[in-house]
Design an enzyme around this catalytic site. Structure first.
Site, mmCIF file in Angstrom:
data_model
loop_
_atom_site.group_PDB
_atom_site.id
_atom_site.type_symbol
_atom_site.label_atom_id
_atom_site.label_comp_id
_atom_site.label_asym_id
_atom_site.label_seq_id
_atom_site.Cartn_x
_atom_site.Cartn_y
_atom_site.Cartn_z
ATOM 1 N N PHE A 1 -47.794 155.641 15.435
ATOM 2 C CA PHE A 1 -47.405 155.433 16.827
ATOM 3 C C PHE A 1 -46.009 154.828 16.906
ATOM 4 C CE2 PHE A 1 -51.964 154.667 16.411
ATOM 5 C CZ PHE A 1 -52.533 155.376 17.459
ATOM 6 N N ASP A 2 -45.233 155.273 17.873
ATOM 7 C CA ASP A 2 -44.067 154.519 18.303
ATOM 8 C C ASP A 2 -44.573 153.321 19.114
ATOM 9 O OD1 ASP A 2 -41.398 153.834 18.909
ATOM 10 O OD2 ASP A 2 -41.483 155.003 20.768
ATOM 11 N N GLY A 3 -43.698 152.341 19.328
ATOM 12 C CA GLY A 3 -44.101 151.150 20.065
ATOM 13 C C GLY A 3 -43.798 151.218 21.548
ATOM 14 N N PHE B 1 -46.911 159.898 17.473
ATOM 15 C CA PHE B 1 -46.702 159.903 18.922
ATOM 16 C C PHE B 1 -45.456 159.100 19.271
ATOM 17 C CE2 PHE B 1 -51.379 160.195 18.384
ATOM 18 C CZ PHE B 1 -51.569 161.442 18.974
ATOM 19 N N ASP C 1 -42.250 158.620 22.569
ATOM 20 C CA ASP C 1 -41.785 159.002 23.906
ATOM 21 C C ASP C 1 -40.422 159.657 23.896
ATOM 22 O OD1 ASP C 1 -39.731 156.492 25.124
ATOM 23 O OD2 ASP C 1 -40.774 156.279 23.210
#
Length: 309
Positions: A171-173, A283, A285
């Site tokens: 995951f991105d943060g 994932f 954004d």
């Protein structure tokens, strides 16, 4: 597409602790050629093609290995919360027969589906109590995020399937697990102001992002196993670096969730690190980060936050 995220979907509100993943047919199987036919020649040509070829087995798509590993968790027994994968497709029941033929051929334990004949599939995400929605259709993904469900647009990838049986999710943060306030400060006031803001607010928890609920559901699965033998491994792969790391670590601690690996890259290209981690999916954004990552691993774009303004 910019989406505003309301209160995060709470998986615990479901009738049990199962993890529910909804996936589109184009994310699960390789439908690239027939989708091009649909865009070029229209629905009638697409329908005729799928019916004529419904006994030809589709090849696996980008998210196929991820789905295999998710469903494989159900074979481990014990007190592991069940995982359910549901098919949400813009195909009709007629053209969807080829999809189910492929599901049966590969032995995927998928029995529930919604075929919408071209209409958005997002209306059925909530009734299925979905924790994660993966689709090749950006419009459906955007609708899911607005409804408070973790969702990502799966992009074509040349990444090879991972040899390990362990499920690895990265995951991105900011704007994925957390809100996008930090990214807004960085964009509007610069990197120095961002680091100053994170130092001053280090003891204050970050706000909830669209994937907080999904991370909690994954943590419930992990909690059924000792850390050293868990069939699931997670990683946070973020452009943050010290001193902006502390707030992240304290936030995850207060949430009571486990992240196995935390990579604070300070703006380095994420792709090689994701390959080293062996991510089954990542994932993020940022469209630029996803474009880079999909050269190495399967990647999902989360159209949320200031990066998608």
């Amino acid at each position: 597409m910019t989406t505003k995220h309301p209160i995060a979907h709470d998986p615990a509100a479901a009738s049990d602790n199962r993890l529910v993943v909804a996936i589109s047919s184009r994310a699960l199987f390789d439908l690239g050629d027939s989708h091009e036919l649909f865009e070029r020649d229209g629905l009638d040509a697409y329908r005729a093609f799928q019916i004529d070829h419904e006994n030809e087995i589709l090849k696996p798509g980008v998210a196929f290995p991820l789905v295999q590993k998710l469903l494989g968790l159900n074979k481990l027994g014990g007190d592991v919360p069940p995982v359910e994968v549901i098919l949400l497709s813009r195909n009709s029941g007629d053209t969807g027969l080829r999809i189910f033929n492929a599901i049966q051929h590969y032995g995927l334990d998928i029995s529930r589906a919604a075929f919408t004949s071209g209409a958005p599939t997002s209306d059925y995400i909530a009734p299925f109590k979905t924790d994660l929605f993966l689709s090749a259709n950006a419009e459906d993904v955007g609708r899911a995020l607005v409804a408070g469900v973790a969702a990502a647009t799966i992009l074509p990838s040349v990444a090879p399937p991972r040899a390990t049986e362990q499920l690895r999710i990265a995951f991105d943060g900011d704007a994925v697990l957390f809100g996008d306030e930090g990214e807004r400060v960085s964009r509007e006031e610069g990197l120095e102001a961002f680091h100053r803001n994170e130092r001053e607010r280090a003891e204050e928890s970050l706000s909830v992002g669209p994937f907080r609920g999904f991370l909690t559901a994954v943590h419930r699965l992990q909690a059924a196993f000792p850390a050293e033998t868990s069939p699931i491994r997670t990683a946070l792969v973020t452009a943050r670096s010290a001193p902006a790391h502390k707030r992240v670590i304290l936030t995850l601690r207060r949430w009571g969730v486990r992240i196995d690996e935390a990579l604070f890259l300070g703006g380095r290209d994420k792709g090689p690190f994701l390959e080293a981690f062996g991510a089954d999916i990542f994932f993020d954004d940022s469209p630029a980060n996803v474009e880079s990552a999909r050269k190495y691993v399967a990647a999902g774009h989360v159209p949320h936050g200031v990066s998608n303004s």
